[in-house]
Design an enzyme around this catalytic site. Sequence first.
Site, PDB file in Angstrom:
ATOM      1  N   LEU A 512      -0.397 -26.249  -9.853  1.00  0.00           N
ATOM      2  CA  LEU A 512      -1.572 -26.705  -9.111  1.00  0.00           C
ATOM      3  C   LEU A 512      -1.226 -27.172  -7.707  1.00  0.00           C
ATOM      4  CD1 LEU A 512      -3.335 -28.781 -11.916  1.00  0.00           C
ATOM      5  CD2 LEU A 512      -3.884 -26.460 -11.166  1.00  0.00           C
ATOM      6  N   GLY A 513      -0.019 -27.681  -7.539  1.00  0.00           N
ATOM      7  CA  GLY A 513       0.394 -28.194  -6.235  1.00  0.00           C
ATOM      8  C   GLY A 513       1.819 -28.689  -6.305  1.00  0.00           C
ATOM      9  N   GLY A 515       4.594 -31.669  -4.491  1.00  0.00           N
ATOM     10  CA  GLY A 515       4.816 -32.825  -3.640  1.00  0.00           C
ATOM     11  C   GLY A 515       6.280 -33.019  -3.355  1.00  0.00           C
ATOM     12  N   GLY A 518       8.183 -33.415  -6.834  1.00  0.00           N
ATOM     13  CA  GLY A 518       8.026 -32.444  -7.908  1.00  0.00           C
ATOM     14  C   GLY A 518       6.705 -31.729  -7.847  1.00  0.00           C
ATOM     15  N   VAL A 520       3.058 -30.101  -9.826  1.00  0.00           N
ATOM     16  CA  VAL A 520       2.022 -30.439 -10.788  1.00  0.00           C
ATOM     17  C   VAL A 520       1.514 -29.145 -11.416  1.00  0.00           C
ATOM     18  CG1 VAL A 520      -0.202 -31.561 -11.154  1.00  0.00           C
ATOM     19  CG2 VAL A 520       1.364 -32.452  -9.422  1.00  0.00           C
ATOM     20  N   LYS A 535       2.663 -33.692 -14.104  1.00  0.00           N
ATOM     21  CA  LYS A 535       3.549 -33.808 -12.954  1.00  0.00           C
ATOM     22  C   LYS A 535       4.981 -33.920 -13.445  1.00  0.00           C
ATOM     23  CE  LYS A 535       4.387 -36.537  -8.767  1.00  0.00           C
ATOM     24  NZ  LYS A 535       3.952 -37.690  -7.963  1.00  0.00           N
ATOM     25  N   ASP A 630       0.266 -43.992   0.988  1.00  0.00           N
ATOM     26  CA  ASP A 630       0.180 -42.560   1.350  1.00  0.00           C
ATOM     27  C   ASP A 630      -1.243 -42.049   1.179  1.00  0.00           C
ATOM     28  OD1 ASP A 630       1.231 -40.226   2.363  1.00  0.00           O
ATOM     29  OD2 ASP A 630       1.882 -39.454   0.430  1.00  0.00           O
TER      30      ASP A 630
END
Length: 790
Positions: A512-513, A515, A518, A520, A535, A630
């Site tokens: 999904l994405g 960062g 790590g 997700v 995650k 953040d």
Amino acid sequence: MAPVLSTIFLFFYVLSAVEGAEQELPSRIILGSSLFPTSHPPSWFSPSGRFAFGFYQQGTGFAVGIWLVGKHNTTVVWTANRNDPPVSANSTIVLTEDGKLLYRIGQGGEKLIANNTEAASFASLHDSGNLVLYNKNSEVIWESFKYPTDTILGGQTLFSGGQLISSSDTGHSTGRFHLKMQDDGNLVLYPLNTGDTPGDAYWDSQTFGDGSKFHLYLNSSGHLLIINGTISKIIKTLYYNSLSAYNDNSTIYHATLDTDGVLRLYSHRYNETGELKAWPALKNPCEVKSFCGFNSYCTLNDGQPVCLCLPGSAPIDPNQGTLGCSRNYSESGCKGGKENALHFNITTMENIEWGDRHYVQQSMSIDECSKSCLEDCNCGAALFSKNMCMKQGLPLRYVVRKIQSGDQDASTTALLKVGIGGNRTDLIPSKPTIIVFASEKELLPAILMTSGLVLFSCISLIIFCLFIYKIRSIRYKRLLENGEDGLTEELKLRLFSYNELKVATNGFKEELGKGSFGAVYKGTLYRGKKLVAVKRLEKLLEEGEREFQAEMRAIGRTHHKNLVRLLGYCAVDSKRLLVYEYMGNGSLANLLFKSSGRPDWNERIRIAIDVAKGILYLHEECETPIIHCDIKPQNILMDDFWTAKIADFGLAKLLMPDQTRTFTILRGTRGYVAPEWHKNTPISVKADVYSYGIVLLEIVCCRRNMELNTSKPEEIILSTWVHQCFVAGELQKLVIGEEADKKSLEKMVMVALWCIQDEPALRPSMKSVVMMLEGITDISIPPCPTAESM
């Protein structure tokens, strides 16, 4: 007598207008003519030599304008492109062959001086100080009198809807005040960039009627009048000069809105030196609202205005008192309730008033009012009058110290909250020490007993510390071996095995994405009935373990509709995974920056409030305050019902229960981090407020904070461009092509500009942000976000 004077005035008004129309044209400025700052010709003069147009010195550079030529100095009466920086010595003013009046800046671009749509055939500078462009039929196509800056001259009219804007303290750029000839016929002075409401006005002519016909007119003999231009009728005489001055051609008059916000009429006589002040709209400059800025008030010292800070605040710039003051204590320590007395105190001032609208008004005694404000985190000051307590948040604007009138019923008392430095033990008087002397025989048993107790206490303390150390070592070892650290019982989170999550994500197949720590992945639980986001932390050693512990502690104790919910975790050997609820509509970043269609305006307002409420929960409603560190659109996710939820607490910095600020390493994402991150100063929840302000601007404009592909340099940095549009009153540029409510647009922008103030103390709390966005409290005009731009 009054009708006779009115008739005389009208006669000379009409006569001056006829003379202006019939007079011979001054010497022509032909096409191709040029001016240079430091070489011949430096300027074009009017026929009498009283006025000049060209380059004049401003700082180390040059500005373009018209000035009144004096024996000892020059008075600038009009400036072209007044907010542009000074130009260099190799610039040129040109009346081009194609009929445009412009100046060329060095080797580069061009700037128009006159915005005439029809090509000019020649130009002239009149003895009235009016710079005029003519077409081939000698018809006027543009004149400087129609575009005044801070001054009108004799023979010049300020028409309905027109305004004068004062110059700044450092030059002829836009200042802080404006004079407005309103559509209702009233001539009014306001601070610039306010709502121009009756509460903002500090002087007016008290003329009302058919405003579209009312004009401010200064004739060549020094009469300052408000007239009905349609029927040539004088509505009001602001200043009347003696009739003998009509035949005095050696005197020139001009009305200028000065830098201090006062409209004054000046006269210049060529047989004398200098200039004379003929008339001021206000005799006391301290009557000018916002003269001293926020949290300060004006007083006269030897007839000169001086700005003083209210108790609990200090000057923003000690060298520029008119910039106002900011609080000299932090509000982040405010918890509400009786414990505030340890950190704050109330000081009083008599006969102080301010122009802000209070958010609470209650009937009570002055002692009750003082206590109520002290225990209320939103209260920065309170006004007490006639047994009414009116609480107000900071900053305060339009602060006035009234002259004592002797009328006790009209008196007011200001209750101002101030911070207390250090602890308050110094306020408690100490008791005298009584010394009793005893014999050596009496002292020896006491000494032995005391020594024994001290030795026993030390041994007990050492044993206790070793015991605690051993217990913690065992718990930490268990944490590293199998993750059984007791968090499941404390947080009521499900403990997953690694294989369960591997199966749930189909071998971590659908990402999904990604960062900094790590990726997700999308997964399903309970035989496909529940979607989850898993995650997987990839940097496992010190950084991964720190992130894992931070997210577990931060999210595990939270539960709010605007925070992404943590469902469980996996901690087997070196594997660290977190299981979140699935957010079906992606991130706010995708919605704002990558979506084919923008969310509608009401949807954007709702999202902004959702995010603000989520941050408010972290800052003030958690058992332990959390600084997210953040906040950015990529960390704000949208669920199936398009509810905005804050995610990714891996960078969160938890505060101890008694902390309001903390030192920590730089965290967050470039473009969203607050200035204090770079100054090695303690970080408070106000760092998140700054990041939220940047995100709020991105929600308003549906664009990133930095956009390098824009064709206009001023639009590259979003926050800078938004502030320029706000100052210019052009906020609609931010939402071109949309139907955005003007009031809510202005409200969102003002809140955002308060949030991104360089000084953390000037930023509001998230509770104040939510109240302002929901319309519960009014919003003061924000200053420039960056101190360097003031």
